[in-house]
Design an enzyme around this catalytic site. Structure first.
Site, mmCIF file in Angstrom:
data_model
loop_
_atom_site.group_PDB
_atom_site.id
_atom_site.type_symbol
_atom_site.label_atom_id
_atom_site.label_comp_id
_atom_site.label_asym_id
_atom_site.label_seq_id
_atom_site.Cartn_x
_atom_site.Cartn_y
_atom_site.Cartn_z
ATOM 1 N N ASN A 105 0.717 -1.122 0.029
ATOM 2 C CA ASN A 105 0.026 0.038 -0.155
ATOM 3 C C ASN A 105 0.808 1.246 0.054
ATOM 4 O O ASN A 105 1.204 1.683 1.044
ATOM 5 C CB ASN A 105 -0.855 0.037 1.196
ATOM 6 C CG ASN A 105 -1.762 -1.304 1.154
ATOM 7 O OD1 ASN A 105 -2.250 -1.446 0.327
ATOM 8 N ND2 ASN A 105 -1.837 -1.944 2.416
ATOM 9 N N GLU B 110 -0.214 -12.341 11.099
ATOM 10 C CA GLU B 110 -1.517 -11.263 11.143
ATOM 11 C C GLU B 110 -2.583 -12.086 11.259
ATOM 12 O O GLU B 110 -3.355 -11.631 12.295
ATOM 13 C CB GLU B 110 -1.939 -10.826 9.665
ATOM 14 C CG GLU B 110 -3.017 -9.946 9.534
ATOM 15 C CD GLU B 110 -3.177 -9.356 8.311
ATOM 16 O OE1 GLU B 110 -2.411 -9.605 7.204
ATOM 17 O OE2 GLU B 110 -4.452 -8.768 7.917
ATOM 18 N N ASP C 178 -6.487 -15.353 2.137
ATOM 19 C CA ASP C 178 -5.630 -14.248 2.726
ATOM 20 C C ASP C 178 -4.693 -14.806 3.880
ATOM 21 O O ASP C 178 -5.250 -14.340 4.990
ATOM 22 C CB ASP C 178 -6.487 -12.870 3.057
ATOM 23 C CG ASP C 178 -5.559 -11.806 3.304
ATOM 24 O OD1 ASP C 178 -4.535 -12.009 2.930
ATOM 25 O OD2 ASP C 178 -6.120 -10.745 3.754
ATOM 26 N N GLU D 163 3.637 -16.021 -2.685
ATOM 27 C CA GLU D 163 3.616 -14.972 -1.860
ATOM 28 C C GLU D 163 3.278 -15.501 -0.294
ATOM 29 O O GLU D 163 2.112 -16.123 -0.162
ATOM 30 C CB GLU D 163 2.733 -13.960 -2.077
ATOM 31 C CG GLU D 163 2.819 -12.648 -1.011
ATOM 32 C CD GLU D 163 1.927 -11.326 -1.339
ATOM 33 O OE1 GLU D 163 1.875 -11.275 -2.638
ATOM 34 O OE2 GLU D 163 1.355 -10.602 -0.391
ATOM 35 N N GLU E 231 -8.171 -3.550 -2.905
ATOM 36 C CA GLU E 231 -8.443 -3.119 -1.636
ATOM 37 C C GLU E 231 -8.338 -1.480 -1.895
ATOM 38 O O GLU E 231 -7.725 -0.724 -0.944
ATOM 39 C CB GLU E 231 -7.543 -3.403 -0.462
ATOM 40 C CG GLU E 231 -7.758 -4.879 -0.206
ATOM 41 C CD GLU E 231 -7.100 -5.422 1.159
ATOM 42 O OE1 GLU E 231 -5.962 -5.003 1.260
ATOM 43 O OE2 GLU E 231 -7.729 -6.214 1.524
HETATM 44 C C1 BDP Z 1 -4.122 -8.477 4.063
HETATM 45 C C2 BDP Z 1 -3.677 -7.385 5.057
HETATM 46 C C3 BDP Z 1 -3.591 -5.949 4.188
HETATM 47 C C4 BDP Z 1 -2.762 -6.039 3.261
HETATM 48 C C5 BDP Z 1 -3.456 -6.921 2.245
HETATM 49 C C6 BDP Z 1 -2.449 -7.045 1.152
HETATM 50 O O1 BDP Z 1 -4.853 -7.171 5.910
HETATM 51 O O2 BDP Z 1 -3.000 -5.227 5.578
HETATM 52 O O3 BDP Z 1 -2.752 -4.769 2.826
HETATM 53 O O4 BDP Z 1 -3.438 -8.361 2.826
HETATM 54 O O5 BDP Z 1 -1.939 -8.201 0.997
HETATM 55 O O6 BDP Z 1 -3.937 -9.638 4.597
HETATM 56 O O7 BDP Z 1 -2.423 -6.307 0.047
#
Ligand code: BDP
Length: 700
Positions: A221, A403, A375, A397, A302
């Site tokens: 991000n 997390e 995720d 990845e 996102e």
């Molecule tokens: C999610 C996370 C977020 C990341 C996103 C990503 O919660 O913070 O920006 O993946 O991989 O797991 O882009």
């Protein structure tokens, strides 16, 4: 020569150490900063042997000024000095380590090495096609010595299984780390380029020791200003410092940078001015950092900008950047995409967007695919894109930072999880490891400013494991756990046995107390800390745990078969056939693919409800067993780290119970079922669990 041919000699090494090590007193207090590169003094016979040799790195003239060789020699001296410890007691024999680092005999794979007895003399020949191979070979030799191996019989041949072995840092320029649980960012952008923290060198050493050769220094991000010239100067300083360690620097790029910082009116990838802007930007990078790795891009995911904002495809976007860097570097384009306006199953979206583009990406584009279709959950089936894009380079990845697995305080050794994915048969051209072999593996880093780097001592093992598996995906979790434990904690064989067992059981325990039997994404909103399966009313449907568990009075689980979202159809027929039937599916994926009645009979003879509760309870007992095992190690591990780990395990014991009780309280509010015989009811009410709030939880 593909893949490592390292022979597992740890067993022998242990055998040689038995006796001496048992009597070893625990080391003095340690803070974990040295990671697995402690080189704790050997004892007993292993020490006698090493101390009896006078090791000489023998470097040919043409390599003397090579910075990578200088790093290797310095590491060798440091490591051996430390392994021998204080005084030498034995008379010494000269023992040469012959650096032969331009030798194609080992095969042309960059980074490969061979270590063998020197013919016609006392010593070892370290042979490699390049300086990097000699550096990796040096670290491999030191690892063997740390494990107690006799240097006179070291005999290794190894080559990396894939070219890119990377860390992705989700570090922001202000020092906050997204999903970071180890303090602040290790990158001091504020003081760079003038000041280079010594930590940047230790970081590079640690990475080189496990074969990591690429680092993306900022969050996916991304902030566009991190492409400005003043940042390029900072990258140059870092890249110069890391080059001798074989590490190339990469940067996450924000797709709308031409508008954000370039003054253009659009970021349309087919617009000539936009293309020219990126080309000039890439040139600017390469002038400062000639071996700049390239850009990592999160686009149309996102809320991040991307080519779809202009009705262009991911291929249009990626190829435009690929043209800008040309053959100087790589564009790593992420497949983690999903949209709130897409009504289909979120787990299907990446495949749906990317697979039709197979064959359209430029040669220097790699698509980076998360291990599972959702995720980074404690368990997911492998991502269906692996094997489905035969004409596109895909890399894996993973997330080293935990997390969704209890942050830094829960012990969860992730090698078994990654191996599960790497070894998965895609049914289309081999295992996931084979599919990604031409590209590589990335891990979202778990480093931070904490003295121990990773927020907990055991989380260092996940950083270590990522590097080791990217180098050789066929390494067993057990081997990785053992070699890490010896280097990090102790050579006491019983203690190593105990630590390895704790590690090997740990991830499955987390799955059991958080998301048993194929459940996923039941974590609390935003920070993802703790359970919140009851959350059903967030704006975006796929941000709600209810979306994933689909529990009601009758049953639980997401029907992803033909009668449901049919995400199953994205897998090869052979794989889909295995998972289509709730009777025959691997039990750990049951509720990922099927909606099952609470009272359905399982193979165990128990109902689903009974088995679910049993899983939670098993998870808790496993954590209790880890804590107990660790308590028994007080004499084998230094007091400072022993206490730190014990405190984390106590947190994990409490939180495992929280997960179990809150989840069970919620499921019972839906199914109205009594607790299975012998299982204790949750001590608090559902309302009490729901009322817990943690606005200060880290990493968000
Ligand atoms: C999610 C996370 C977020 C990341 C996103 C990503 O919660 O913070 O920006 O993946 O991989 O797991 O882009």
């Amino acid at each position: 020569m593909r893949g490592s041919k390292l022979v597992n000699r740890i067993g022998n090494a242990f055998a040689a150490l038995v006796g001496a090590a048992l009597l070893a007193a625990p080391a003095a207090a340690e803070d974990g900063y040295d990671l697995w590169l402690r080189y704790a003094p050997l004892e007993g016979e292993a020490r006698e042997i090493l101390a009896g040799l006078s090791l000489h790195p023998d470097v040919p003239d043409e390599l003397v000024s090579d910075p990578t060789i200088a790093v290797a020699v310095a590491e060798l001296e440091r490591g051996i000095g430390s392994l021998i410890g204080e005084s030498r007691t034995t008379p010494q024999t000269r023992f040469d380590i012959d650096f032969d680092c331009r030798n194609e005999d080992v095969g042309g794979i960059p980074g490969a090495y061979r270590i063998a007895r020197l013919s016609g003399g006392d010593g070892l020949a370290l042979t490699a096609p390049d300086s990097g191979g000699c550096l990796y070979g040096t670290f491999a030799l030191l690892r063997e010595l740390s494990l107690g191996q006799d240097p006179r019989v070291v005999d290794l041949v190894s080559a990396p299984a894939m070219p890119l072995r990377m860390l992705n840092h989700w570090d922001n320029p202000d020092g906050h780390v997204e999903r970071g649980y180890a303090g602040r960012s290790i990158f001091d952008w504020w003081h760079l380029p003038e000041r280079l923290d010594e930590r940047m060198i230790d970081y590079a050493r640690a990475n080189a020791s496990i074969g990591i050769n690429g680092v993306v220094v900022n969050n996916v991000n991304a902030r566009a200003f991190m492409l400005e010239p003043r940042y390029i100067a900072k990258y140059k300083r870092l890249a110069d410092a890391w080059r001798p360690f074989g590490i190339r620097l990469y940067v996450s790029a924000r797709f709308s940078a031409p508008q954000d910082i370039g003054g253009l009116e659009t970021s349309d990838p087919l617009d000539p001015a936009v293309r020219a802007w990126w080309k000039a930007k890439a040139d600017e990078f390469y002038r400062a950092v000639p071996d700049f790795g390239g850009f990592l891009v999160k686009a149309n995911s996102e809320g991040q900008p991307g080519p779809q904002d202009y009705d262009r495809t991911h291929a249009d976007g990626a190829n435009m950047l690929a043209e800008a860097v040309g053959n100087r570097g790589t564009i790593i384009w992420r497949a983690f995409v999903y949209s709130e306006t897409d009504e289909t199953d979120r787990a299907k979206q990446a495949y749906a967007e990317f697979v039709p583009l197979d064959g359209q990406f430029a040669d220097n584009v790699i698509i980076q695919v998360k291990n599972g279709p959702l995720d980074f959950q404690p368990r997911e089936p492998f991502h269906p894109m692996f094997g489905a894009m035969p004409n596109t380079k895909l890399m894996l990845e993973t997330q080293i930072t935990k997390e969704y697995l209890g942050f830094a305080s829960h012990l969860a050794f992730l090698a078994p999880m990654w191996s599960e994915v790497l070894e998965a048969e895609t049914g289309r051209g081999g295992t996931v490891a084979e599919v990604v072999a031409p590209a590589g593996i990335a891990g979202v880093a778990n480093t931070g400013s904490d003295r121990n780097w990773s927020g907990s001592d055991f989380d260092q093992a996940n950083w270590y494991a990522l590097g080791r598996l990217a180098w050789d995906p066929s390494l067993s979790s057990e081997r990785i756990a053992r070699e890490w434990a010896v280097q990090t904690f102790t050579r006491n064989p019983q203690a190593v046995e105990t630590i390895a067992k704790m590690m090997l059981d740990s991830r499955e325990a987390v799955v059991r107390y958080m998301t048993p039997l194929g459940l996923a994404h039941l974590m609390a909103t935003g920070h993802h800390y703790g359970p919140a399966p009851w959350v059903c009313d967030l704006d975006r449907p796929e941000w709600n745990p209810c979306y994933y568990h689909r529990a009601d009075a009758d049953g639980i689980g997401f029907d992803r078969t033909a009668s449901g979202s049919n995400a199953l159809s994205q897998y090869a027929d052979s794989v889909a056939a295995r998972w289509a039937d709730p009777q025959t599916i691997d039990r750990e994926y049951l509720l990922w693919f099927h909606h099952v009645d609470w009272n359905a009979r399982m193979h165990s003879g128990q109902t689903l409800w009974e088995e679910l509760v049993r899983e939670y309870d098993r998870g808790i007992s496993e954590v209790d067993a880890m804590a107990e095992a660790w308590n028994g190690l007080a004499a084998a591990v230094d007091p400072q780290r022993h206490r730190a780990v014990a405190e984390n395990l106590a947190i994990q014991q409490g939180e495992a119970r929280w997960w179990r009780n809150a989840s069970i309280a919620y499921w019972r509010s839906l199914n109205g079922l009594p607790m299975p015989e012998g299982a204790a009811p949750p001590p608090e009410t559902l309302e009490e669990y729901k009322a817990r709030s943690f606005p200060e939880a880290p990493g968000q």
